[in-house]
Design a protein around this motif. Structure first.
Motif, PDB file in Angstrom:
ATOM      1  N   MET A  11      10.384   6.637  -4.738  1.00 41.20           N
ATOM      2  CA  MET A  11       9.650   5.688  -3.907  1.00 41.20           C
ATOM      3  C   MET A  11      10.612   4.964  -2.966  1.00 41.20           C
ATOM      4  SD  MET A  11       8.553   2.465  -3.314  1.00 41.20           S
ATOM      5  CE  MET A  11       9.168   1.502  -4.690  1.00 41.20           C
ATOM      6  N   TYR A  14       3.450  15.235   0.080  1.00 40.27           N
ATOM      7  CA  TYR A  14       4.279  14.274  -0.667  1.00 40.27           C
ATOM      8  C   TYR A  14       4.191  14.465  -2.180  1.00 40.27           C
ATOM      9  CZ  TYR A  14       6.503   9.894  -1.947  1.00 40.27           C
ATOM     10  OH  TYR A  14       7.346   8.971  -2.477  1.00 40.27           O
ATOM     11  N   ARG A  47      -4.462  13.947  -0.133  1.00 37.70           N
ATOM     12  CA  ARG A  47      -3.129  13.709  -0.675  1.00 37.70           C
ATOM     13  C   ARG A  47      -3.187  13.597  -2.196  1.00 37.70           C
ATOM     14  NH1 ARG A  47      -0.384   8.279   1.502  1.00 37.70           N
ATOM     15  NH2 ARG A  47      -1.761   7.374  -0.057  1.00 37.70           N
ATOM     16  N   PHE A  86      -6.978   4.444  -2.825  1.00 43.53           N
ATOM     17  CA  PHE A  86      -6.980   2.980  -2.818  1.00 43.53           C
ATOM     18  C   PHE A  86      -8.033   2.412  -1.880  1.00 43.53           C
ATOM     19  CE2 PHE A  86      -2.967   4.502  -4.266  1.00 43.53           C
ATOM     20  CZ  PHE A  86      -2.644   3.664  -5.316  1.00 43.53           C
ATOM     21  N   ASN A  99      -4.189   4.120   2.912  1.00 42.50           N
ATOM     22  CA  ASN A  99      -2.752   3.830   3.007  1.00 42.50           C
ATOM     23  C   ASN A  99      -1.925   5.080   3.240  1.00 42.50           C
ATOM     24  OD1 ASN A  99      -3.241   4.907   0.514  1.00 42.50           O
ATOM     25  ND2 ASN A  99      -1.879   3.540  -0.602  1.00 42.50           N
ATOM     26  N   GLN A 117       9.895   5.814   0.784  1.00 46.60           N
ATOM     27  CA  GLN A 117       9.059   4.797   1.422  1.00 46.60           C
ATOM     28  C   GLN A 117       9.868   3.593   1.888  1.00 46.60           C
ATOM     29  OE1 GLN A 117       6.060   5.681   2.080  1.00 46.60           O
ATOM     30  NE2 GLN A 117       6.133   7.492   0.797  1.00 46.60           N
ATOM     31  N   MET A 162      -1.211   2.212 -13.438  1.00 48.52           N
ATOM     32  CA  MET A 162      -0.710   1.482 -12.274  1.00 48.52           C
ATOM     33  C   MET A 162      -0.422   0.028 -12.637  1.00 48.52           C
ATOM     34  SD  MET A 162      -0.177   3.246  -9.569  1.00 48.52           S
ATOM     35  CE  MET A 162      -0.402   2.478  -7.968  1.00 48.52           C
ATOM     36  N   ARG A 197       0.548   9.718 -13.658  1.00 44.02           N
ATOM     37  CA  ARG A 197       0.048   9.543 -12.289  1.00 44.02           C
ATOM     38  C   ARG A 197       0.016  10.857 -11.517  1.00 44.02           C
ATOM     39  NH1 ARG A 197       3.999   4.989 -11.852  1.00 44.02           N
ATOM     40  NH2 ARG A 197       3.127   3.482 -13.300  1.00 44.02           N
ATOM     41  N   GLU A 233       2.356   1.622  -3.559  1.00 38.98           N
ATOM     42  CA  GLU A 233       1.334   2.057  -4.512  1.00 38.98           C
ATOM     43  C   GLU A 233       0.942   3.503  -4.248  1.00 38.98           C
ATOM     44  OE1 GLU A 233      -1.919  -0.687  -4.339  1.00 38.98           O
ATOM     45  OE2 GLU A 233      -1.089  -1.792  -6.041  1.00 38.98           O
ATOM     46  N   GLY A 234       0.836   3.846  -2.956  1.00 35.22           N
ATOM     47  CA  GLY A 234       0.489   5.218  -2.613  1.00 35.22           C
ATOM     48  C   GLY A 234       1.484   6.198  -3.204  1.00 35.22           C
ATOM     49  N   ALA A 235       2.767   5.869  -3.080  1.00 34.02           N
ATOM     50  CA  ALA A 235       3.805   6.760  -3.603  1.00 34.02           C
ATOM     51  C   ALA A 235       3.746   6.815  -5.130  1.00 34.02           C
ATOM     52  CB  ALA A 235       5.182   6.291  -3.143  1.00 34.02           C
ATOM     53  N   TYR A 236       3.648   5.643  -5.758  1.00 32.31           N
ATOM     54  CA  TYR A 236       3.554   5.621  -7.226  1.00 32.31           C
ATOM     55  C   TYR A 236       2.314   6.381  -7.692  1.00 32.31           C
ATOM     56  CZ  TYR A 236       7.244   2.140  -7.871  1.00 32.31           C
ATOM     57  OH  TYR A 236       8.439   1.496  -7.921  1.00 32.31           O
ATOM     58  N   GLY A 237       1.215   6.183  -6.979  1.00 28.72           N
ATOM     59  CA  GLY A 237      -0.046   6.824  -7.365  1.00 28.72           C
ATOM     60  C   GLY A 237       0.033   8.336  -7.322  1.00 28.72           C
ATOM     61  N   PHE A 287       0.987   7.406   4.519  1.00 29.34           N
ATOM     62  CA  PHE A 287       2.377   7.116   4.840  1.00 29.34           C
ATOM     63  C   PHE A 287       2.567   7.270   6.350  1.00 29.34           C
ATOM     64  CE2 PHE A 287       2.894   9.220   0.505  1.00 29.34           C
ATOM     65  CZ  PHE A 287       2.770   8.018  -0.163  1.00 29.34           C
ATOM     66  N   GLY A 300       0.822  -1.215   0.000  1.00 24.67           N
ATOM     67  CA  GLY A 300       0.000   0.000   0.000  1.00 24.67           C
ATOM     68  C   GLY A 300       0.855   1.264   0.000  1.00 24.67           C
ATOM     69  N   LEU A 301       1.967   1.237   0.721  1.00 23.76           N
ATOM     70  CA  LEU A 301       2.841   2.416   0.762  1.00 23.76           C
ATOM     71  C   LEU A 301       3.478   2.643  -0.596  1.00 23.76           C
ATOM     72  CD1 LEU A 301       4.705   2.202   4.188  1.00 23.76           C
ATOM     73  CD2 LEU A 301       2.657   3.468   3.556  1.00 23.76           C
TER      74      LEU A 301
END
Lengths: 326, 288
Positions: free
Chosen positions: A215, B133, B187, B117, B121, A219, B79, B110, A203-207, B123, A200-201
């Motif tokens: 990333m 971020y 975010r 999600f 999630n 992360q 993704m 992106r 994907e969150g960063a990539y997203g 950080f 999840g971390l």
């Protein structure tokens, strides 16, 4: 009527629960595994107590002198001590940390995040796992060949410059050799730490439009840091306890003229010794001079304290980071 | 194949080819998907999906598990690239640009197309750092008043500002599940995207937190185009303007299960008068 029905059911259900037999096999099994635990703890305790008792004559009367003293030919000597060994072991730790840590973490991140899942990657992984199990003497031989002797590979690739750089039989050579020794362990523990980062971390960063390297830096590394750090510290404590590779790389047990301060880097390319080597030497000297048995025990206590300190730091660091992670 | 015609409410269906974006009543097309298929290795997750997502609307993807709705959603911001074996065929245009063109940088995509999600999630950092971020990696701002403004505006838009303004530097993991998900929305909008993709954003939340997210989505519609995948039909009916119903096609020979787009229409039409029997069975709860 309903009530009475429930009553009978409950009554019938409650019978037959009484213990009919004693569970002999279960009890025996419990006794066996408990005694296994007791035996292993007992052996350790006896060893530890015996060592501390032997070491007492040195540590109770002249602990400070012992920590600051040097190698001597007789055990009754005011200047007898382990400082030269501490110096060697300390700098070995420093070289291991400063080389195995970055190389190991880099390799782990490459394997986990960048390398394609191919047969080659699987093979490399297997090789690394096997390298972690190679006996330390073999690494000593490698160190001798790479860092100490002016060797040539395949008859034409000269490694003389490496031996020149390390000064041959020196702490630098020993540190680098032990760094190579623990590198597979560092890679494996770092890989496990990197793998434990929740998807999840990532994907969150990539997203949010992070690149792969962003990333990794924002992360993976922060999240995996405690695991990586504890792995490195444990690897360091392993390196500090090794004796066999040091013998091959050329640690010596006498004839050291200098006794430099811990932070005095001028002795790094010179002849050296280390705590495990001193212990081996003094134990073998005790037939000639029984006083060395006590000195060896005292040196063991010093080494144990050092290793324990590293392990405790590792545990404390991990606990602290884990609390912070919530 | 079912009707995938793009409808303007009350106007009835038109042939596929003629429904160009020029029609004045039609909001602009954000995503134009044509015959899109996604494979994971040999396995085909979704087959020949075609639909158009419109600006400032909420488009819902509904359907049973394994119908490929999340897979399709994850194509919209590439993704799926993160899965080594994933392969995409067909065309997916974003404002006319082919997202899978070799010249397109997935990272840039992106940044423009935000994603929220299934499981919140955040950080394991401060609330402020979470919101900052995206702008930071995009190079929009570093620190100082500019970043503070971005953080505040994003949290306000995500209806979270009043709850967290006094503890921006606290760890985000201390927030409740619903707050965490709104933080993830904040975010995502901090990079000032044009589209928000939401992958079952409420499935891990309680009903009250779900209601708040749904209200939030209604408000966000004015600024963003939203595509939401949901298992919850009532949610799709409540929040979306258009709904795509996906189903699973089982190949009788190989037993392979492939997701297909069954019907795409205005939400009202899908729930009151679906043209495909499978859709009707699903929305009335008689599925299978």
């Amino acid at each position: 009527m309903t009530f009475s029905t429930i009553g009978t059911v409950a009554k019938r259900g409650a019978t037959g629960f009484e213990r009919k037999r004693t569970d002999l096999a279960g009890g025996l099994f419990k006794a066996v595994i408990l005694s296994a635990l007791v035996v292993s703890l007992l052996v350790l305790a006896v060893l530890l107590i015996d060592t501390v008792v032997d070491a007492w004559s040195q540590l109770s009367t002249r602990a400070w002198d012992f920590l600051n003293g040097s190698l001597r030919s007789r055990s009754i000597d005011d200047k007898l001590g382990v400082k030269q060994g501490l110096y060697g072991s300390f700098w070995i730790g420093v070289f291991v940390a400063s080389t195995a840590f970055p190389i190991g973490v880099g390799a782990a991140i490459y394997l986990e995040e960048y390398a394609a899942k191919s047969r080659l990657a699987a093979l490399i992984e297997l090789v690394i796992r096997n390298l972690a199990g190679v006996p330390s003497v073999v690494y000593g031989l490698l160190g001798l060949f790479l860092f100490v002797e002016r060797s040539t590979i395949f008859g034409f690739v000269g490694l003389g410059w490496l031996a020149d750089a390390t000064g041959g039989r020196s702490v630098l050579s020993a540190g680098l050799t032990l760094a190579v020794l623990v590198l597979p362990i560092v890679i494996i523990t770092a890989q496990e730490a990197v793998r434990s980062v929740p998807s999840g971390l990532k994907e969150g960063a990539y997203g949010l439009g992070a690149t792969k390297s962003e990333m990794v830096w924002t992360q993976i590394l922060p999240y995996a840091a405690p695991g990586i750090l504890t792995g490195t510290l444990l690897a360091m404590s392993r390196a500090i306890g090794e004796a066999a590779p040091l013998i091959l790389v050329g640690a010596i047990t006498g004839g050291l003229t200098r006794n430099p301060e811990l932070w005095d880097a001028s002795g790094l390319r010179e002849k050296f010794t280390a705590l495990p080597i001193i212990i081996v030497e003094w134990v073998s000297e005790r037939g000639r001079d029984p006083g060395f048995a006590e000195a060896a025990a005292a040196a063991i206590v010093v080494l144990l304290a050092l290793v324990l300190l590293l392990n405790m730091t590792a545990i404390l660091l991990r606990n602290r980071f884990e609390r912070k992670r919530g | 194949m079912a009707a995938i015609d793009d409808l303007t409410e009350g106007r009835g269906s038109e042939p596929l080819g003629e429904m160009a974006a020029e029609s004045p009543a039609m909001p602009e097309v954000v995503f134009d998907v044509e015959e899109l298929s996604v494979y994971y290795g040999e396995f085909q997750a979704i087959q020949d999906a075609s639909l158009k997502v419109h600006e400032n609307e909420i488009t819902a993807f509904i359907g049973p598990s394994g119908c490929g709705k999340t897979t399709l959603l994850r194509c919209f911001n590439r993704m799926n690239d993160l899965i080594e074996t994933a392969r995409v065929t067909g065309s997916l245009r974003y404002h006319g640009v082919d997202l899978y063109d070799s010249k397109v940088d997935a990272v840039e995509v992106r940044r423009r197309i935000g994603m929220v999600f299934q499981k919140p999630n955040p950080f394991p950092k401060s609330i402020r750092a979470n919101v900052a971020y995206g702008p930071r990696v995009a190079g929009l701002a570093k620190k100082g008043p500019v970043m503070d403004d971005i953080v505040e505006n994003s949290l306000r838009k995500a209806a979270l500002w009043d709850e967290v303004k006094d503890r921006l530097d606290d760890n985000a993991l201390g927030l409740s599940g619903g707050q965490q998900q709104r933080l993830c929305i904040a975010r995502a909008i901090a990079t000032d995207p044009d589209v928000l993709l939401m992958d079952e954003p409420c499935s891990a939340l309680d009903p009250i937190a779900t209601t708040r997210i749904e209200e939030l989505m209604h408000g966000l519609k004015d600024d963003y185009s939203i595509v939401v995948v949901t298992h919850n039909m009532q949610q799709a009916a409540r929040v979306s303007d258009r709904t795509a119903f996906f189903s699973v096609d089982v190949n009788p020979d190989s037993d392979n299960r492939t997701g297909i787009l069954v019907e795409y229409d205005s939400t009202q039409q899908i729930f009151s008068n679906p043209s495909d029997e499978r859709t009707e069975n699903y929305v009335t709860g008689r599925f299978g």
